[in-house]
Design a protein around this motif. Sequence first.
Motif, PDB file in Angstrom:
ATOM      1  N   PRO A 131       0.818  -1.217   0.000  1.00 24.64           N
ATOM      2  CA  PRO A 131       0.000   0.000   0.000  1.00 24.64           C
ATOM      3  C   PRO A 131       0.853   1.269   0.000  1.00 24.64           C
ATOM      4  CG  PRO A 131       0.126  -0.896   2.201  1.00 24.64           C
ATOM      5  CD  PRO A 131       0.953  -1.811   1.350  1.00 24.64           C
ATOM      6  N   GLU A 132       2.170   1.125   0.104  1.00 21.71           N
ATOM      7  CA  GLU A 132       3.105   2.258  -0.001  1.00 21.71           C
ATOM      8  C   GLU A 132       4.456   1.688  -0.391  1.00 21.71           C
ATOM      9  OE1 GLU A 132       3.389   4.047   3.943  1.00 21.71           O
ATOM     10  OE2 GLU A 132       4.856   2.535   4.542  1.00 21.71           O
ATOM     11  N   THR A 133       5.288   2.517  -1.037  1.00 24.18           N
ATOM     12  CA  THR A 133       6.611   2.021  -1.439  1.00 24.18           C
ATOM     13  C   THR A 133       7.603   2.121  -0.277  1.00 24.18           C
ATOM     14  OG1 THR A 133       7.387   4.168  -2.235  1.00 24.18           O
ATOM     15  CG2 THR A 133       6.230   2.776  -3.830  1.00 24.18           C
ATOM     16  N   PHE A 151      -0.959   0.070  -3.991  1.00 21.92           N
ATOM     17  CA  PHE A 151      -2.340  -0.397  -4.169  1.00 21.92           C
ATOM     18  C   PHE A 151      -3.105  -0.224  -2.862  1.00 21.92           C
ATOM     19  CE2 PHE A 151       0.592  -2.527  -6.887  1.00 21.92           C
ATOM     20  CZ  PHE A 151      -0.045  -2.616  -8.110  1.00 21.92           C
ATOM     21  N   ARG A 152      -4.277   0.364  -2.949  1.00 20.20           N
ATOM     22  CA  ARG A 152      -5.129   0.477  -1.759  1.00 20.20           C
ATOM     23  C   ARG A 152      -6.565   0.199  -2.174  1.00 20.20           C
ATOM     24  NH1 ARG A 152      -2.514   5.865   1.243  1.00 20.20           N
ATOM     25  NH2 ARG A 152      -0.386   5.071   1.071  1.00 20.20           N
ATOM     26  N   ASN A 153      -7.224  -0.672  -1.434  1.00 15.96           N
ATOM     27  CA  ASN A 153      -8.602  -1.005  -1.770  1.00 15.96           C
ATOM     28  C   ASN A 153      -9.519   0.084  -1.199  1.00 15.96           C
ATOM     29  OD1 ASN A 153     -10.743  -2.334  -2.776  1.00 15.96           O
ATOM     30  ND2 ASN A 153     -10.562  -4.140  -1.450  1.00 15.96           N
ATOM     31  N   GLU A 154      -9.421   1.276  -1.793  1.00 15.81           N
ATOM     32  CA  GLU A 154     -10.185   2.429  -1.316  1.00 15.81           C
ATOM     33  C   GLU A 154     -11.676   2.097  -1.349  1.00 15.81           C
ATOM     34  OE1 GLU A 154      -8.993   5.226  -0.177  1.00 15.81           O
ATOM     35  OE2 GLU A 154      -6.915   5.311  -0.862  1.00 15.81           O
ATOM     36  N   ILE A 155     -12.403   2.498  -0.312  1.00 11.92           N
ATOM     37  CA  ILE A 155     -13.843   2.201  -0.267  1.00 11.92           C
ATOM     38  C   ILE A 155     -14.572   2.965  -1.366  1.00 11.92           C
ATOM     39  CG2 ILE A 155     -15.942   2.416   1.127  1.00 11.92           C
ATOM     40  CD1 ILE A 155     -14.034   2.112   3.589  1.00 11.92           C
ATOM     41  N   ARG A 176      -8.261   9.825  -5.984  1.00  6.98           N
ATOM     42  CA  ARG A 176      -8.231   8.675  -5.071  1.00  6.98           C
ATOM     43  C   ARG A 176      -8.469   7.416  -5.887  1.00  6.98           C
ATOM     44  NH1 ARG A 176     -10.985  10.435  -0.920  1.00  6.98           N
ATOM     45  NH2 ARG A 176      -9.065  11.006   0.120  1.00  6.98           N
ATOM     46  N   SER A 177      -7.386   6.708  -6.222  1.00  9.90           N
ATOM     47  CA  SER A 177      -7.473   5.509  -7.051  1.00  9.90           C
ATOM     48  C   SER A 177      -7.132   4.296  -6.206  1.00  9.90           C
ATOM     49  CB  SER A 177      -6.482   5.580  -8.207  1.00  9.90           C
ATOM     50  OG  SER A 177      -6.591   6.792  -8.888  1.00  9.90           O
ATOM     51  N   ARG A 178      -7.355   3.124  -6.784  1.00 13.30           N
ATOM     52  CA  ARG A 178      -7.005   1.892  -6.057  1.00 13.30           C
ATOM     53  C   ARG A 178      -5.613   1.408  -6.449  1.00 13.30           C
ATOM     54  NH1 ARG A 178     -13.208  -0.019  -6.474  1.00 13.30           N
ATOM     55  NH2 ARG A 178     -13.754   0.391  -4.312  1.00 13.30           N
ATOM     56  N   MET A 215       6.042   8.602  -5.256  1.00 12.66           N
ATOM     57  CA  MET A 215       7.462   8.970  -5.314  1.00 12.66           C
ATOM     58  C   MET A 215       7.826   9.243  -3.851  1.00 12.66           C
ATOM     59  SD  MET A 215       7.114  11.924  -8.254  1.00 12.66           S
ATOM     60  CE  MET A 215       5.858  13.054  -7.670  1.00 12.66           C
ATOM     61  N   GLU A 216       8.619   8.347  -3.279  1.00 12.75           N
ATOM     62  CA  GLU A 216       8.881   8.469  -1.839  1.00 12.75           C
ATOM     63  C   GLU A 216      10.378   8.558  -1.537  1.00 12.75           C
ATOM     64  OE1 GLU A 216       5.500   7.004   0.807  1.00 12.75           O
ATOM     65  OE2 GLU A 216       6.294   5.178  -0.065  1.00 12.75           O
ATOM     66  N   ILE A 217      10.666   9.353  -0.518  1.00 12.42           N
ATOM     67  CA  ILE A 217      12.040   9.480  -0.015  1.00 12.42           C
ATOM     68  C   ILE A 217      12.020   9.098   1.454  1.00 12.42           C
ATOM     69  CG2 ILE A 217      13.927  11.101   0.495  1.00 12.42           C
ATOM     70  CD1 ILE A 217      12.668  13.008  -1.587  1.00 12.42           C
ATOM     71  N   SER A 219      -6.693  19.545  -1.483  1.00  8.41           N
ATOM     72  CA  SER A 219      -6.277  18.244  -0.955  1.00  8.41           C
ATOM     73  C   SER A 219      -4.789  18.000  -1.151  1.00  8.41           C
ATOM     74  CB  SER A 219      -7.041  17.126  -1.658  1.00  8.41           C
ATOM     75  OG  SER A 219      -8.328  17.039  -1.148  1.00  8.41           O
ATOM     76  N   GLU A 220      -4.323  16.931  -0.479  1.00  7.93           N
ATOM     77  CA  GLU A 220      -2.889  16.650  -0.390  1.00  7.93           C
ATOM     78  C   GLU A 220      -2.285  16.093  -1.683  1.00  7.93           C
ATOM     79  OE1 GLU A 220      -2.143  13.864   2.812  1.00  7.93           O
ATOM     80  OE2 GLU A 220      -0.391  13.096   1.758  1.00  7.93           O
ATOM     81  N   LEU A 221      -1.141  16.700  -2.066  1.00 10.60           N
ATOM     82  CA  LEU A 221      -0.328  16.168  -3.162  1.00 10.60           C
ATOM     83  C   LEU A 221       0.799  15.323  -2.587  1.00 10.60           C
ATOM     84  CD1 LEU A 221       0.580  19.093  -5.602  1.00 10.60           C
ATOM     85  CD2 LEU A 221      -1.015  17.230  -5.954  1.00 10.60           C
ATOM     86  N   GLU A 222       1.328  15.809  -1.470  1.00  9.30           N
ATOM     87  CA  GLU A 222       2.497  15.158  -0.866  1.00  9.30           C
ATOM     88  C   GLU A 222       2.529  15.469   0.625  1.00  9.30           C
ATOM     89  OE1 GLU A 222       6.116  15.443  -3.040  1.00  9.30           O
ATOM     90  OE2 GLU A 222       7.385  15.183  -1.270  1.00  9.30           O
TER      91      GLU A 222
HETATM   92  N1  GAP Z   1       4.525   6.354   3.160  1.00 10.67           N
HETATM   93  C1  GAP Z   1       3.598   7.364   3.525  1.00 10.67           C
HETATM   94  C2  GAP Z   1       2.376   7.345   2.732  1.00 10.67           C
HETATM   95  O1  GAP Z   1       2.134   6.446   1.928  1.00 10.67           O
HETATM   96  P1  GAP Z   1       0.167   8.669   2.332  1.00 10.67           P
HETATM   97  O2  GAP Z   1      -0.217  10.054   2.734  1.00 10.67           O
HETATM   98  O3  GAP Z   1      -0.780   7.578   2.663  1.00 10.67           O
HETATM   99  O4  GAP Z   1       1.597   8.420   2.965  1.00 10.67           O
HETATM  100  C3  GAP Z   1       1.419   9.490   0.211  1.00 10.67           C
HETATM  101  O5  GAP Z   1       0.439   8.657   0.772  1.00 10.67           O
HETATM  102  C4  GAP Z   1       0.936  10.089  -1.099  1.00 10.67           C
HETATM  103  O6  GAP Z   1       0.472   9.051  -1.969  1.00 10.67           O
HETATM  104  C5  GAP Z   1      -0.268  11.033  -0.944  1.00 10.67           C
HETATM  105  O7  GAP Z   1       0.156  12.333  -0.630  1.00 10.67           O
HETATM  106  C6  GAP Z   1      -0.880  10.962  -2.322  1.00 10.67           C
HETATM  107  O8  GAP Z   1      -0.235  11.855  -3.205  1.00 10.67           O
HETATM  108  C7  GAP Z   1      -0.592   9.536  -2.759  1.00 10.67           C
HETATM  109  N2  GAP Z   1      -1.786   8.687  -2.546  1.00 10.67           N
HETATM  110  C8  GAP Z   1      -2.179   8.086  -1.396  1.00 10.67           C
HETATM  111  N3  GAP Z   1      -3.324   7.397  -1.581  1.00 10.67           N
HETATM  112  C9  GAP Z   1      -3.667   7.583  -2.881  1.00 10.67           C
HETATM  113  C10 GAP Z   1      -4.760   7.131  -3.697  1.00 10.67           C
HETATM  114  N4  GAP Z   1      -5.712   6.324  -3.206  1.00 10.67           N
HETATM  115  N5  GAP Z   1      -4.799   7.527  -4.991  1.00 10.67           N
HETATM  116  C11 GAP Z   1      -3.833   8.319  -5.500  1.00 10.67           C
HETATM  117  N6  GAP Z   1      -2.795   8.764  -4.790  1.00 10.67           N
HETATM  118  C12 GAP Z   1      -2.698   8.407  -3.498  1.00 10.67           C
END
Ligand code: GAP
Length: 503
Positions: free
Chosen positions: A207-209, A239-243, A251-253, A258-260, A323-326
């Motif tokens: 669900p995150e890199t 991948f996230r199984n967004e409701i 908000r996609s699944r 891009m993570e640091i 909404s949040e970009l990063e």
């Molecule tokens: N490692 C921390 C982390 O994953 P997060 O806020 O859950 O934090 C980071 O996700 C970024 O990933 C978000 O700021 C957003 O840009 C992107 N992101 C998270 N969920 C997303 C989704 N369902 N669809 C598109 N982008 C998503």
Amino acid sequence: MTQNANELMEKLVALAKRRGFIFPSSEIYGGINGFWDYGPLGVELKRNIKEAWWQDIVRKRDDMVGLDSSIIMNPKIWEASGHVVNFNDPLVDCKACRARFRADKVFLVEAKEGENVLLAVGVEADDEESAKQAAIEGANSKTRRRIEDKADRLAWDMVRVDKLAEGRQALCPKCGGALTDARKFNMMFKTFVGAMEDSSSVAYLRPETAQGIFANYKNVLDTSRIKVPFGIAQVGKSFRNEINPRNFTFRSREFEQMEIEFFCHPNEADKWYEYWRDERYKWYVGLGLTSAKLRLRCHEKEELAHYARACADVEYAFPFGTSELEGIANRTDFDLSQHQKYSGKDLSYYDDETKERFIPYVIEPSGGVDRAVLAFLCEAYREDTAPDENGNPQPRTVMKFHPRLAPTKVAVFPLVKKDGMPEAATKIHNECKAAGLASFYDEKSAVGRRYRRQDEAGTPYCVTVDGQTLTDGTVTVRNRDTLAQERISADKVAAYVHERVGF
Ligand code: GAP
């Protein structure tokens, strides 16, 4: 969303489809909610964003290295990170129509005049103000008139349905039916590794890199000559199984991040947090998010996760809301300590110079590629006028991308399909491609229409070969933004464009 914002979003989605930026996934089979495909222009834009990030974050720096870890990892990683237990969204179902919602995105909105309830509806929204707006817009014309007439006397109440006081009934945003109480829903996609489909073979699509970086922290330290403070960068699918996936790609699944993860001494963590927070904000500005729609919002203490010391979001005012970009967070030594505990491997760092051993603190700037694409699309979209062949202003839609991000850098046209013009234009087109520029050759229809097609694609420069080219070897270069045309030597086109697209 207000009517204008709604219209803008509809125009953007239509342009994205019509011009091949973004398509709904599996469209010929009716699509699949929460999944998107990037077409020929979209994939170039997305690659340019990732390329700009990789160049600026990894290649231009001495304190960063890259990584590409696997999507499926040992499931213990997700126990250590807390995702198995905590990566939940609150879920509610409609008892009548069976629709499913994220409870923290559904509001019960009531408008009262004294004890008299004028309006009581359930709406999906990100915050109270948008909930109120959505409730007003969704009301029938009679109710809306009554609301307008009694505006000064009305008391509004917008409450998230997972925070409703006992006895108050949450209402379905779709049919108005009663909603169930909220329950937890884990958002990780599950799969099975190997031939057995039982609990021993369960694994997750990441669900995150970020966790792939923590799991490789020791490998990177042991194999590269890098020292704390340093960072590991990774771009890849999550991948996230967004409701309720919604707001186009926002908000996609399945999406890309891009993570640091930047590892530093605990005493220097506050300094590095501030550094990365400001640096990441500036990165978006530098690539063209220059309007007041971009902002940096520092979280209040109450908003912070229990392990985080500080956090800020780079936010963008999309048509559907800000909404949040990063997110940029000081995650302390939480992640490495957890992995040390669960793996039994020593993840401490020994500093040769100070003879000190410690678990590094981590600063995490974590951005979404798809959200960046969407923000750059929103920011670039303009409607203005440009003169046609006869100098008369004609309406145009133009995508004013930063040249570094533009999917096509240059388009080359012969004015007419004869007199050696196609050959001269093809030569320039080939020279541009050889110089590494994304170039497009077009000889169909009137030149004004060709300009307009390139404006919609966001191409910064259009080069036209005309009768004069054949006598003096010059061509016109038209600038997408200023509409200025200048004549330059045909053999200088590739160098001219290269110099101006910023890499
Ligand atoms: N490692 C921390 C982390 O994953 P997060 O806020 O859950 O934090 C980071 O996700 C970024 O990933 C978000 O700021 C957003 O840009 C992107 N992101 C998270 N969920 C997303 C989704 N369902 N669809 C598109 N982008 C998503």
